[in-house]
Design an enzyme around this catalytic site. Structure first.
Site, mmCIF file in Angstrom:
data_model
loop_
_atom_site.group_PDB
_atom_site.id
_atom_site.type_symbol
_atom_site.label_atom_id
_atom_site.label_comp_id
_atom_site.label_asym_id
_atom_site.label_seq_id
_atom_site.Cartn_x
_atom_site.Cartn_y
_atom_site.Cartn_z
ATOM 1 N N ARG A 104 -19.750 2.767 33.560
ATOM 2 C CA ARG A 104 -18.567 3.497 33.113
ATOM 3 C C ARG A 104 -18.980 4.722 33.252
ATOM 4 O O ARG A 104 -19.376 5.138 32.418
ATOM 5 C CB ARG A 104 -17.944 3.246 32.413
ATOM 6 N N HIS A 131 -11.408 1.131 38.734
ATOM 7 C CA HIS A 131 -11.044 0.121 37.347
ATOM 8 C C HIS A 131 -10.929 -1.134 38.276
ATOM 9 O O HIS A 131 -10.143 -1.781 37.766
ATOM 10 C CB HIS A 131 -9.646 0.610 36.461
ATOM 11 N N GLN A 134 -10.156 -4.148 35.514
ATOM 12 C CA GLN A 134 -8.270 -4.094 35.040
ATOM 13 C C GLN A 134 -7.864 -5.195 36.178
ATOM 14 O O GLN A 134 -7.079 -6.010 35.553
ATOM 15 C CB GLN A 134 -8.012 -3.371 34.811
ATOM 16 N N ASP A 218 0.364 3.730 33.136
ATOM 17 C CA ASP A 218 -0.470 3.287 32.991
ATOM 18 C C ASP A 218 -0.666 4.869 32.104
ATOM 19 O O ASP A 218 0.696 6.006 32.138
ATOM 20 C CB ASP A 218 -1.886 3.555 33.314
ATOM 21 N N CYS A 258 -2.394 -1.657 31.316
ATOM 22 C CA CYS A 258 -3.967 -1.802 30.538
ATOM 23 C C CYS A 258 -4.037 -1.843 29.592
ATOM 24 O O CYS A 258 -5.452 -2.391 29.089
ATOM 25 C CB CYS A 258 -5.259 -0.537 31.874
ATOM 26 N N ARG A 286 -8.967 -10.117 30.569
ATOM 27 C CA ARG A 286 -10.459 -8.683 30.306
ATOM 28 C C ARG A 286 -12.073 -9.858 30.566
ATOM 29 O O ARG A 286 -12.339 -9.664 30.827
ATOM 30 C CB ARG A 286 -10.208 -7.626 29.432
#
Ligand code: CP
Length: 301
Positions: A104, A131, A134, A218, A258, A286
């Site tokens: 990340r 991402h 996700q 988001d 998310c 996830r």
């Protein structure tokens, strides 16, 4: 066999992505039935986190452990890359020691450099541009709760940032129609949108949400934009997702976020717990989708 990376959703074919979400659903069923196989015994991963994480980190760490493998967590505070060791050198060294890398970073270019220099698979655990992990969980969740996503109508509201970008790629790969409503100046990059014939910017949250089967948002100030929070609150206020906005979507619409969420900003204080919210299911997924991804890149399914 050449190693595979997962830096964006475009690194897999639509067929591979469908197989991944199906495998994730199977892993979830097996875990709940107590019949899961330890498919990654003997495998080791390294997880490089240059930004904070709860879901992504725990999903990789717990997932690797549940599959019989192990994971080493590396943060800038206790690793040489935090003191300036080049990312390519890190990639070459870790390739000699572990089987898969997850990273990340705000810099998507750094993640690409890591993947180019690594001899082992590299997974994008989130960058400023994408991402993809996700999206695996989001697509698994929609299909688990509402059936196939192909041909459906999806609305993305808010910042044209990494989640929006990954939804644009998902529209291409899963074949749904995406309508994006962003304040002016916060739209996704035109070069990302142009190849996605089934994704389009619209003028208002209402236009995006009308008849949508899935509504997504988001945070308004992603990691790295915190200093713009006050200004963004004002610009993004009409884009808040709440029950009244969801009422304009299709009758059986699903809402996803998310997480982490900022209640009172991109969502009101109650919509995450509305019966139409799948955010908590997606957070749990996830784990299963990242396990499926590890198996896929390590060639065990
Ligand atoms: N959604 C998500 O990636 O959560 P974390 O930042 O907690 O990993």
């Amino acid at each position: 066999m050449a190693k595979r990376d997962f830096l964006t959703l475009l690194d897999c074919s639509p067929q591979e992505l469908r197989a991944l979400t199906q495998r994730a659903a199977e892993l979830k069923r097996q875990q709940r039935a107590g019949t899961a196989r330890r498919s990654l015994v003997g495998y080791t991963g390294a997880l490089i986190m240059q930004l904070q994480s709860t879901r992504t980190r725990v999903a990789f760490e717990a997932g690797m452990q549940q599959l019989g493998g192990s994971l080493i967590f590396l943060s800038p505070a206790d690793s040489q890359f935090g003191r300036g060791e080049p990312i390519a050198d890190t990639a070459r060294v870790l390739s000699e020691m572990v089987d898969v890398l997850m990273i990340r970073s705000t810099s998507h270019e750094d993640v690409q450099s890591l993947a180019e220099a690594a001899a082992i698979p590299v997974i994008n655990a989130m960058t400023a541009q994408h991402h993809p992990c996700q999206l695996l969980a989001d697509m698994q969740t929609f299909e688990e709760l509402r059936g196939p996503v192909a041909g459906r109508r999806v609305a993305f509201l808010g910042d044209g940032y990494n989640m929006c970008n990954s939804y644009i790629n998902a529209a291409r790969q899963w074949g749904f129609d995406l309508r994006i409503a962003c304040p002016s100046g916060y739209e996704p990059a035109a070069e990302l949108l142009a190849p996605a014939g089934n994704a389009a910017l619209v003028q208002s949250p209402h236009e995006a949400v009308e008849g949508a089967d899935l509504v997504v948002t988001d945070v308004w100030s992603s990691m790295g934009h915190e200093e713009e929070t006050a200004q963004r609150r004002e610009r993004f206020a009409p884009y808040q997702v709440n029950e009244a906005l969801l009422d304009q979507a299709a009758a059986n619409a699903l809402f996803l976020h998310c997480l982490p969420a900022h209640r009172g900003e991109e969502v009101n204080h109650t919509v995450l717990d509305d019966p139409r919210s799948g955010a908590w299911v997606a957070a749990g997924n996830r784990l299963h989708s990242q396990k499926a991804l590890l198996e896929f890149l390590l060639g065990v399914f």
